[in-house]
Design an enzyme around this catalytic site. Structure first.
Site, PDB file in Angstrom:
ATOM      1  N   TRP A 554      20.418  35.787 100.230  1.00 31.92           N
ATOM      2  CA  TRP A 554      20.533  34.389  99.774  1.00 31.92           C
ATOM      3  C   TRP A 554      21.849  33.736 100.169  1.00 31.92           C
ATOM      4  O   TRP A 554      22.482  33.059  99.369  1.00 31.92           O
ATOM      5  CB  TRP A 554      20.351  34.304  98.255  1.00 31.92           C
ATOM      6  CG  TRP A 554      19.157  35.036  97.746  1.00 31.92           C
ATOM      7  CD1 TRP A 554      17.859  34.765  98.063  1.00 31.92           C
ATOM      8  CD2 TRP A 554      19.114  36.158  96.850  1.00 31.92           C
ATOM      9  NE1 TRP A 554      17.015  35.640  97.413  1.00 31.92           N
ATOM     10  CE2 TRP A 554      17.761  36.496  96.665  1.00 31.92           C
ATOM     11  CE3 TRP A 554      20.097  36.893  96.178  1.00 31.92           C
ATOM     12  CZ2 TRP A 554      17.362  37.548  95.841  1.00 31.92           C
ATOM     13  CZ3 TRP A 554      19.699  37.940  95.358  1.00 31.92           C
ATOM     14  CH2 TRP A 554      18.355  38.255  95.193  1.00 31.92           C
ATOM     15  N   HIS A 555      22.230  33.945 101.433  1.00 31.41           N
ATOM     16  CA  HIS A 555      23.485  33.354 101.896  1.00 31.41           C
ATOM     17  C   HIS A 555      23.216  32.243 102.913  1.00 31.41           C
ATOM     18  O   HIS A 555      23.835  32.211 103.974  1.00 31.41           O
ATOM     19  CB  HIS A 555      24.370  34.447 102.514  1.00 31.41           C
ATOM     20  CG  HIS A 555      24.815  35.468 101.514  1.00 31.41           C
ATOM     21  ND1 HIS A 555      25.296  36.699 101.859  1.00 31.41           N
ATOM     22  CD2 HIS A 555      24.863  35.416 100.165  1.00 31.41           C
ATOM     23  CE1 HIS A 555      25.624  37.372 100.763  1.00 31.41           C
ATOM     24  NE2 HIS A 555      25.356  36.614  99.724  1.00 31.41           N
ATOM     25  N   PHE A 556      22.315  31.349 102.595  1.00 29.30           N
ATOM     26  CA  PHE A 556      21.899  30.316 103.543  1.00 29.30           C
ATOM     27  C   PHE A 556      23.093  29.494 104.014  1.00 29.30           C
ATOM     28  O   PHE A 556      23.898  29.046 103.205  1.00 29.30           O
ATOM     29  CB  PHE A 556      20.841  29.420 102.902  1.00 29.30           C
ATOM     30  CG  PHE A 556      19.790  30.237 102.240  1.00 29.30           C
ATOM     31  CD1 PHE A 556      18.904  30.970 103.009  1.00 29.30           C
ATOM     32  CD2 PHE A 556      19.750  30.363 100.863  1.00 29.30           C
ATOM     33  CE1 PHE A 556      17.968  31.802 102.410  1.00 29.30           C
ATOM     34  CE2 PHE A 556      18.818  31.182 100.256  1.00 29.30           C
ATOM     35  CZ  PHE A 556      17.923  31.899 101.031  1.00 29.30           C
TER      36      PHE A 556
END
Ligand SMILES: Cc1cc2nc3c(=O)[nH]c(=O)nc-3n(C[C@H](O)[C@H](O)[C@H](O)COP(=O)(O)OP(=O)(O)OC[C@H]3O[C@@H](n4cnc5c(N)ncnc54)[C@H](O)[C@@H]3O)c2cc1C
Ligand SMILES: *[C@@H]1O[C@H](CO)[C@@H](O)[C@H](O)[C@H]1NC(C)=O
Length: 626
Positions: A554-556
């Site tokens: 979840w490191h967009f």
């Protein structure tokens, strides 16, 4: 006044009234909330919580910040240090909850109204084991944004990540130039690191070790040493090695950016909650920002902007705001019937850290976090009266390793893979929260995890740090309420799969160390059904596994890329100003030209610090940076 605030706070928790886990069935979130409310006034912190401006909204502000998350809270707070500026912070969600201050409960926000509940488009090449074939991406929709329920791990990334940004035509962003901004925010409270030249003290963002690490974490660090890796400060001079995580925590509790930067704040900072920006208004004759349009609980409102608007809506939502404002690829805007104000590559260049999920190891000893094992009266007593015990642990990424796989040059200290560990695997909570967070389908869970449910087990997530694949964010509709189309495109460059399959070997090696073998460590005997014909020790198996259980960390990032005008993929310049538009900046993970080799919360706080400083430099005559 205080009583009123208190009632409002309690009511807002209702949004997150998810029955936490089957293990805690006798206590719902609502009951936990009530107990926290009564017994822990330090968590409730009524006096300091920032109020919603409500009808006190002005017609015009000097600066409007769009999105009150990890980045926006910092930008707004720093700008408000100038007493004669009036700042408006628009946040689509409500206020921070009280239960998520307790580290173990943060996940209770996932799949509630405090989460945007983003689903990626289905794709045959990845996320195949997920429910409906779609990866699920939790994203904070409340003041503090994703920092209200993220893993809190404090990691900055590698010196070379930032040096590469600078080398790509972005002056001011080399590691040596951004390090002071990391230190500016930081209040390092770990004794042995306070005097390190890499850490700062006295900033708003407190950094601590957790008050509870399950025994498995010490064992994994020993295993790392056995493999020859140092136990290192991954935010110090070198990154490679194993380390126990430390966190953005305060007094053992979560320290979101809302807590760190917005509590007890200034009169010149107005915060409008439940206020979703729908468009930045730009005068097409001058290309200058004149206002911001937003929806507040169903009412359409507008404010005028005297100096600048700053978009900080996160890498999956910032593109939506820009596109709806007429800033984006000409083809796409035309197709959507939106007038083109600036033809820029908004929404392209999406990057993420993807790993292999479900790499789960069983052990014979009670060293992991099996929730059912805890005596709840005792652990709750520890939480309410001593501020300690298992509730003070996040249960995931309590240690991490940054390593060189065979495709990278190990004399470089620029690791290309990470291993995140989890003391709560998919099964330690009886299939309750972790499964919701990760989003695997019922059938997949039943085949792979149900048979080992509640056994002592830990997870290793081999993760790709420098992906070559690029995804995109585009509009499905011109209605701002409709989620944009998210296509992560994991493994579209197959070299990413090679690196990941190679990284998986580290998990196996770790499990086979003497120290882990002494606990009987072994892989879950239940292979992923689609990969069952392959051998656990083969790279083929792990390639297949990655396509099945593609685990986003979840490191967009990257969807409004920073770069010089000459770079056709860039959206903002090195001062984060949108090319060709006056009075508009972007400051969040979207601006990363290439994703940093680290979790992204602390890097985005640094970006926000630097952005606020540049805004002050550009708008004040006698301002000295930092
Ligand atoms: C489950 C999870 C665990 C994580 N763990 C870690 C970790 O341990 N360590 C780490 O470093 N990183 C972690 N991350 C990543 C990190 O939290 C994010 O990269 C970071 O929070 C992103 O910050 P941001 O400011 O770009 O976006 P956000 O923090 O998401 O903020 C965006 C804000 O804008 C608001 N918004 C969006 N659209 C609009 C609109 N149109 N109008 C008004 N407001 C709007 C949103 O509601 C939100 O509050 C994790 C992420 C997740 C999802
Ligand atoms: C590996 O990195 C070292 C140090 O930076 C460098 O001297 C060497 O040339 C590199 N090797 C390769 C094969 O690129």
């Amino acid at each position: 006044m205080d009583n009123f605030n208190g009632l409002r706070l309690l009511r807002n928790q209702g949004a997150a009234a998810l029955a936490l886990t089957s293990e805690l069935a006798f206590l719902t979130i609502a009951a936990l909330d009530l107990l926290i409310y009564i017994l822990r006034p330090d968590i409730v912190d009524i006096r300091n919580r920032p109020p919603d401006i409500g009808d006190g909204l002005l017609g015009e502000y000097d600066f409007v910040v769009i999105g009150g998350g990890s980045s926006g809270s910092v930008v707004a707070s720093r700008l408000a240090e100038i007493p004669f500026w009036k700042i408006l912070l628009l946040e689509a969600g409500g206020e921070e909850t009280i239960f998520s201050d307790v580290p173990a409960l943060g996940g209770g926000n996932v799949r509630t109204a405090n989460d945007w509940q983003v689903e990626a488009e289905p794709h045959e090449g990845y996320c195949r084991a997920m429910s409906k074939g779609r990866c699920y991406f939790p994203q904070g929709k409340l003041l503090g944004g994703t920092s209200v329920f993220n893993g809190m791990v404090y990691v900055r990334g590698n010196r070379r990540d930032y040096d590469a940004w600078a080398a790509a035509g972005n002056p001011g962003w080399s590691y040596d130039e951004v390090l002071p901004y990391f230190k500016k925010s930081e209040d390092m409270r770990i004794e042995r690191l306070k005097s390190s030249e890499y850490h700062g003290t006295g900033g708003p963002l407190t950094v601590e070790e957790s008050r509870y690490y399950p025994p498995i974490i010490e064992e994994l660090l020993k295993a790392g040493k056995e493999l020859g890796y140092p136990d290192t400060d991954i935010n110090g001079p070198t990154q490679m090695g194993f380390s126990r995580s430390y966190y953005t925590m305060r007094e053992g509790l979560r320290c979101s950016t809302a807590k760190a930067f917005l509590r007890g704040k200034r009169r010149n900072l107005h915060i409008s909650l439940k206020s979703m920006a729908t468009r930045v208004i730009i005068d097409p004759s001058t290309n200058r920002v004149t206002g911001v349009e937003f929806d507040r609980s169903g009412r359409k409102l507008r404010v005028r902007v005297r100096k600048e608007a700053i978009v900080t809506a996160g890498a999956l939502r910032t593109p939506q705001v820009l596109l709806l404002s007429g800033i984006g690829p000409r083809d796409h805007l035309t197709e959507m019937g939106i007038e083109v104000i600036a033809d820029l590559a908004v929404g392209k260049n999406l990057q993420d850290h993807v790993g292999i999920g479900g790499m789960t190891f069983i052990v014979d000893d009670p060293i992991t976090t099996v929730l059912a094992r805890f005596n709840q009266l005792q652990t709750l007593g520890q939480l309410f009266f001593k501020n300690e015990g298992p509730y003070m642990s996040i249960g995931a990424a309590e240690s991490s390793a940054f390593l060189h796989g065979k495709y990278s040059n190990s004399s470089d200290d620029w690791p290309d893979v990470a291993l995140y560990t989890k003391s709560i695997s998919e099964v330690n909570d009886g299939g309750a929260l972790v499964r919701l967070l990760e989003g695997v389908s019922e059938e997949f869970y039943d085949a792979v995890f149900r048979p080992i449910e509640r056994m002592d087990s830990y997870g290793i997530i081999p993760t790709l740090l420098r992906p070559r694949s690029r995804g995109s964010v585009t509009l499905k509709s011109t209605d701002p309420k409709v989620q944009p189309r998210i296509e992560p495109n994991y493994f579209s460059d197959e070299r990413d799969l090679d690196v990941l399959a190679d990284a998986a070997k580290f998990g196996i090696l770790l499990s086979e160390t003497k120290v882990m073998k002494s606990h009987g460590s072994r892989l879950n005997p239940n292979k992923f059904p689609a990969c069952a014909q392959m051998d656990y020790t083969s790279e083929e198996y792990w390639k297949c596994a990655a396509r099945e259980f593609s685990m986003s960390i979840w490191h967009f990032s990257g969807t409004a890329k920073m770069g010089p005008r000459s770079d056709p993929d860039s959206v903002v310049d090195h001062r984060l100003r949108v090319h060709g538009i006056e009075g508009l900046r972007v400051s969040d993970t979207s601006i990363m030209p290439t994703i940093v080799g680290a979790n992204t919360n602390v890097p985005v706080i640094m970006i926000a610090e630097k952005c606020a400083d540049m805004i002050k430099e550009d708008n004040l005559d006698d301002y000295k940076a930092l």
